[in-house]
Design an enzyme around this catalytic site. Structure first.
Site, PDB file in Angstrom:
ATOM      1  CG  HIS A  89     -38.695 -96.546 106.697  1.00  0.00           C
ATOM      2  ND1 HIS A  89     -38.593 -95.192 106.832  1.00  0.00           N
ATOM      3  CD2 HIS A  89     -39.834 -96.765 105.985  1.00  0.00           C
ATOM      4  CE1 HIS A  89     -39.623 -94.622 106.217  1.00  0.00           C
ATOM      5  NE2 HIS A  89     -40.379 -95.543 105.690  1.00  0.00           N
ATOM      6  CB  CYS A 107     -31.248 -94.387 104.729  1.00  0.00           C
ATOM      7  SG  CYS A 107     -30.385 -92.816 104.750  1.00  0.00           S
ATOM      8  CD  GLU A 141     -35.657 -93.624 111.307  1.00  0.00           C
ATOM      9  OE1 GLU A 141     -35.887 -93.076 110.212  1.00  0.00           O
ATOM     10  OE2 GLU A 141     -35.256 -93.006 112.310  1.00  0.00           O
ATOM     11  CB  SER A 197     -45.151 -89.121 104.547  1.00  0.00           C
ATOM     12  OG  SER A 197     -43.984 -88.354 104.697  1.00  0.00           O
ATOM     13  CB  SER A 198     -42.909 -89.341 109.979  1.00  0.00           C
ATOM     14  OG  SER A 198     -43.463 -90.373 110.697  1.00  0.00           O
ATOM     15  CG  ASN A 199     -40.645 -86.519 105.372  1.00  0.00           C
ATOM     16  OD1 ASN A 199     -40.788 -85.664 104.512  1.00  0.00           O
ATOM     17  ND2 ASN A 199     -40.634 -87.810 105.085  1.00  0.00           N
ATOM     18  CB  CYS A 225     -34.286 -87.778 101.455  1.00  0.00           C
ATOM     19  SG  CYS A 225     -34.919 -89.406 101.892  1.00  0.00           S
ATOM     20  CB  SER A 260     -41.931 -90.283 101.185  1.00  0.00           C
ATOM     21  OG  SER A 260     -42.831 -89.434 101.876  1.00  0.00           O
ATOM     22  CB  THR A 285     -34.024 -89.926 110.609  1.00  0.00           C
ATOM     23  OG1 THR A 285     -34.993 -90.708 109.911  1.00  0.00           O
ATOM     24  CG2 THR A 285     -32.865 -90.788 111.041  1.00  0.00           C
TER      25      THR A 285
HETATM   26  S1  SF4 Z   1     -34.951 -88.823 105.697  1.00  0.00           S
HETATM   27 FE1  SF4 Z   1     -34.446 -90.926 106.365  1.00  0.00          FE
HETATM   28  S2  SF4 Z   1     -34.139 -92.054 104.452  1.00  0.00           S
HETATM   29 FE2  SF4 Z   1     -34.051 -89.879 103.934  1.00  0.00          FE
HETATM   30  S3  SF4 Z   1     -31.836 -89.368 103.985  1.00  0.00           S
HETATM   31 FE3  SF4 Z   1     -32.725 -88.891 106.002  1.00  0.00          FE
HETATM   32  S4  SF4 Z   1     -32.390 -90.741 107.224  1.00  0.00           S
HETATM   33 FE4  SF4 Z   1     -32.119 -91.307 105.077  1.00  0.00          FE
END
Ligand code: SF4
Length: 292
Positions: free
Chosen positions: A76, A98, A132, A232-234, A14, A276, A168
């Site tokens: 983070h 970020c 974060e 990695s959470s996402n 990202c 990530s 996030t």
């Molecule tokens: S996922 Fe986290 S680091 Fe990536 S753009 Fe969104 S807020 Fe920013």
């Protein structure tokens, strides 16, 4: 017949992570020494690549010995105490938080002040130990309540005014479900009790916007290889999106995990990843599958 392999062009870093890595590479390329507080990204392959260029990963216990050195704060973000400690220790912060996280930290700080005045609470939906979330808790003077799962709503005092935030990278649907569960509990305690709840939409679009495209991408292939770091959470959220769309989805951290037997009878493979996951790593995985 060779396996057709497609790398998802919507996967990969990202902009928050891209920005942090660009900052690090700029300084390392100039030959400057650079330390990073925690792993720069939840992907050990990318961390290894940057460490081979000179980046040194450190933790809080090292800060007092970094006088005069440059210390990168990753995307983070960090709690206010980190900046305080850096200033007291003479450490020069290179801030790669970020901008979306910075704004969220400011909103958490202001919600905390607001809730202090009315005996209310700040609640964050996220992983307790995620960096974060640690930063967000610090912006609520250490007093935010962390909820990791919707079922944990029972541990909240729902009679209090509440501002709800999400880390996030949490799942947007789970976050909506949590907000609804809190509202319902509030309404059973006090008539119209849910008017005391403010839900802040803080799930990042970099994760939520990828979900429909990733589901479509996954359904187009016989098999999906999702590449991400285990921390990695996402990565966990987006892997599940792929798995739901295509049950023949496997999770992989590095190209070294590829075995020929995994791809027997498979004609097409989609390679994708988290916010990530570096593009070079997905390309490497794709190349190795093509060579089978
Ligand atoms: S996922 Fe986290 S680091 Fe990536 S753009 Fe969104 S807020 Fe920013």
């Amino acid at each position: 017949m060779a396996i057709v392999v497609e790398v998802d062009n919507g996967s990969g870093f990202c902009f928050g992570v891209t920005n942090a890595i660009q900052k690090a590479e700029e300084l390392l390329t100039r030959g400057e020494s650079l330390y990073c507080l925690g792993e720069i990204v939840h992907n050990s392959e990318e961390v290894n690549r940057l460490e081979s260029k000179g980046l040194k990963t450190v933790d809080y216990s090292n800060m007092s010995s970094l006088k005069g050195k440059q210390l990168l704060v990753r995307a983070h973000g960090e709690p206010p105490e980190t900046y305080q400690l850096a200033s007291e220790s003479g450490v020069n912060i290179v801030d790669a938080t970020c901008p979306i996280v910075t704004k969220l930290q400011q909103r958490v700080a202001s919600a905390y002040s607001e809730m202090q005045l009315v005996g209310g609470q700040v609640v964050i939906f996220g992983k307790k130990s995620h960096p974060e979330v640690v930063g967000l808790i610090g912006n609520a003077n250490g007093a935010a309540i962390i909820i990791e799962k919707v079922e944990e709503v029972a541990m909240l005092d729902c009679s209090k005014p509440t501002v709800l935030f999400s880390q996030t990278t949490m799942d947007g649907e789970d976050y909506v479900a949590l907000g609804e569960a809190i509202k319902q509990t509030m309404d059973t305690l006090i008539p119209n009790g849910s008017s005391q709840l403010k839900v802040v939409n803080s799930v990042c679009g970099s994760v939520s916007n990828r979900k429909p495209k990733l589901a479509e991408f996954s359904s187009r292939h016989d098999m999906v290889v999702f590449v991400a770091g285990k921390k990695s959470s996402n990565g966990k959220v987006l892997y599940q999106v792929c798995k739901d769309a295509n049950p023949n989805t496997i999770f992989m951290e590095s190209a070294a995990e590829i075995e020929e037997s995994m791809f027997e009878g498979i004609n097409s493979v989609g390679v994708c990843g988290a916010t990530s996951t570096p593009l070079w790593l997905m390309e490497l995985v794709a190349e190795k599958i093509r060579a089978i």
